[in-house]
Design a protein around this motif. Structure first.
Motif: not given
Length: 697
Positions: A251-258, A269-271, A275-277, A370-378
């Protein structure tokens, strides 16, 4: 005997006319205020309502194609489309005008891949690589071969799989699967800048990140991630998939892999960990199974899927399922987005259909607020507000929970600080203080309310915050020390001479004592534990404590004035009767006067709470404006009102950011109305209850 009479010129008609005029004027003003509030309320709803509108999809153009061969790649700028097949490359106007001449392709390419921004197309021409760029200027298209018009043959053998990314306008990185392994080339100006060979690697799917630093390769159920640098390629990690991947997309931004398999489309996506991402599966999009193809948008984290039965669906990265679903005619072969994602081209055998997409805010839903969302790199799902950043590919985060929590924390703590002081001052002034001294004290306290909140916030942020940091221990123990001092003074006051125990004299004696104790406590804290705030790990100089003290100081005059008026509104006969029956002044105050004034005191507290919730300048200047939901007394925060004041000048009119700020104002208005309505209901109940008791007495 004569009786002195004061002549009175009285007219019943004139009085009735004046009374009627005043009554109508007051009624008109009241109705006008209500209409103004309703107008403000509906205007906020009108600004916010488009955020909740469902995406739309409408057909605009239906075009017949000259070339009946299936498309290998296609794209559009919204006005002019382009298409590459095994036979030709052609630009096609989307307004129904005749298409221009086609570019004949020699060698008949077998496959094609687009770069992440669809600015370049890499063709596999019988095992060789041919890079082709569609250039569009003012609805005129031109084909350009950046690396020459002849296929590039690799010495490692024929290419079977490939991936492409544009590093800049004149530099590309290509990953190609050959019999000898995966070859990673960096090309510029028709020259090979660098080449990396990963031997013994036979991948089924290849994908390069938009910045060209990561290579994703699948072999069966294994997903390999290679880190590419100037020194070579290093295997960063290996992930085991639940099923073999059918395709990989970024996806755009290069963080999310489908990752697409038979079960559906999965988001990874990487967390960052010890040991790093490392890649981590986030979720599987609902209703994404049996998908034939996936097409990501160039600029937003949105992708479209299509099936053989003609089902087209739009997905957004932060949504669990499709945000739009349409059933079209079967036989869809390919899709293409315009750069801004407002148009979609659907190709089926020998024809194009263009659809306009009404999808301006794909990432926004009521759930995201209002709900928790798992954002990229979080590392985990969280409530996050971060509306802007330096990068163009930034994913905005609009959770109102941190601001709501910050607003309530600041308001509640300020009310806890102001209520004891204001009510104690009101009770003493109304019941125990001499009238002569009261005439000076009451206006003095009320004059505190005339201080502008921006001045209080400035003093709190510039002067109070550093001093609290250096004398934090003294500030924390000061309430206990002052309470103990008051108790001791109460014990010793009985031993004072009668001349010093007159009403009003005790205040003159007590205030210097409290001032000396306060200064001594703060001084001792700086000597015993200097710079206590700076030594705490999670201490921020502008924090909840500073904001509560400053805002509590601003609330004291308001609560004091209303509570003191409520105490004075209790009929004097009740207090005099209690005293006549032998009750002490304190018993009369606590058991007779306070219950009778409880409705007014409760209204004072609720009005003070409403003032604290809507306060802007103090929390803006004294809290550090950190939009976090965690943190205690020594952490920063951000209130809803301060967030509006900070970010409204930066928000583009009509954008999601702009409308969400108006939604914050609407939430603040509704919350204030609910608090005031509830307070009025409780006040009326208390008034009715105690008025019945008074009538029975």
């Amino acid at each position: 005997m004569s009786i002195n009479r004061i002549p009175v010129h009285f007219s019943d008609r004139r009085r009735r006319a004046i009374d009627q005029f005043v009554r109508r004027a007051v009624t008109a003003c009241g109705v006008g205020i209500l209409l103004l509030m309703l107008l403000l309320f509906f205007w906020l709803i009108w600004v916010v309502l488009p955020l909740f509108s469902a995406p739309g999809m409408h057909q605009t153009v239906n075009l017949q194609l000259w070339d009946k061969a299936p498309a290998l790649a296609l794209g559009s700028d919204g006005q002019l489309g382009w298409r590459i097949s095994r036979n030709e490359a052609r630009f096609i106007p989307l307004d129904g005008q005749p298409a221009g001449e086609a570019l004949a392709l020699s060698g008949q390419p077998d496959a094609a891949v687009n770069s992440s921004n669809s600015s370049s197309v890499l063709l596999n021409v019988q095992g060789g690589l041919l890079l082709l760029q569609p250039l569009i200027h003012h609805q005129h298209g031109e084909w350009y071969f950046p690396l020459g018009d002849r296929p590039l043959r690799l010495p490692q053998g024929a290419v079977s799989q490939m991936a492409l990314t544009s590093l800049n306008a004149s530099q590309w990185r290509i990953a190609a699967q050959t019999p000898a392994g995966i070859s990673i080339l960096t090309l510029a100006d028709q020259k090979t800048v660098s080449q990396i060979l990963l031997p013994q690697q036979q991948a089924e799917q290849l994908l390069l990140s938009p910045d060209g630093q990561l290579l994703y390769a699948t072999v069966g159920r294994l997903l390999y991630v290679w880190q590419i640098s100037a020194d070579g390629a290093q295997l960063r990690e290996t992930q085991t998939l639940a099923q073999p991947a059918q395709s990989l997309h970024m996806l755009a931004g290069g963080r999310t892999l489908l990752v697409q398999d038979r079960r559906g489309v999965h988001q990874w996506f990487a967390v960052t960990g010890d040991r790093g991402p490392r890649l981590q599966p986030i979720h599987t999009f609902a209703h994404s199974h049996a998908v034939q193809g996936i097409v990501p948008e160039p600029q937003r984290r949105v992708f479209a899927t299509f099936t053989a039965q003609g089902e087209v669906a739009l997905f957004a990265s932060k949504q669990p399922g499709p945000i739009l679903h349409r059933q079209l005619a079967p036989g869809i072969e390919a899709l293409a987005f315009s750069p801004r994602g407002d148009r979609l081209i659907v190709e089926r055998a020998g024809a194009w259909q263009q659809f306009t997409l009404d999808n301006p805010w794909p990432d926004f839903t009521w759930r995201n607020l209002w709900q928790k969302i798992w954002y990229e790199n979080y590392p985990q799902p969280d409530w996050v507000w971060q509306s802007t950043a330096a990068g163009d590919s930034y994913q905005a985060k609009f959770s109102l929970v941190p601001m709501v929590i910050g607003t309530l924390k600041a308001a509640v703590l300020a009310l806890l600080f102001a209520t004891p002081l204001a009510l104690a001052a009101a009770m003493y002034t109304a019941w125990f203080m001499s009238p002569a001294l009261r005439r000076w004290v009451k206006p003095g306290i009320e004059m505190m309310g005339a201080l502008p909140s921006v001045v209080i916030g400035l003093i709190a942020g510039v002067w109070l915050a550093p001093h609290i940091s250096s004398a934090l221990a003294g500030v924390l123990v000061l309430p206990l020390v002052l309470a103990a001092t008051l108790l001791l003074c109460g014990v010793f006051s009985a031993r004072l001479p009668a001349s010093l125990r007159r009403p009003g004299i005790e205040v003159i004696l007590l205030l210097p004592v409290l001032l000396v104790v306060t200064l001594l406590t703060l001084w001792l804290s700086t000597q015993l534990w200097p710079h206590a705030g700076e030594q705490l790990v999670h201490y921020e100089q502008r924090n909840l404590l500073v904001a509560a003290l400053a805002m509590g100081f601003a609330l004291v005059p308001l609560i004091f004035t209303l509570a003191e008026d409520a105490l004075f509104s209790v009929p004097g006969a009740l207090g005099q009767g209690s005293l006549a029956l032998g009750a002490t002044p304190w018993q009369t105050l606590t058991r007779v006067v306070l219950p009778g004034a409880s409705a007014g005191i409760f209204a004072a507290l609720m009005i003070g709470f409403g003032r604290a919730v809507g306060e802007t300048m103090i929390v803006l200047m004294a809290t550090g404006n950190t939009p976090v939901s965690e943190g205690g007394l020594f952490a920063g925060l951000r209130a809803l009102s301060a967030n509006i004041a900070i970010e409204m000048p930066e928000a583009a009119a009509g954008s999601a950011h702009y409308r969400i700020l108006f939604l914050s104002a609407l939430v603040l208005l509704i919350f204030t109305l609910l608090i005031n309505t509830l307070a009025e209901l409780i006040r009326q109940r208390l008034r009715q209850r105690y008025s019945q008791h008074e009538g029975q007495g």
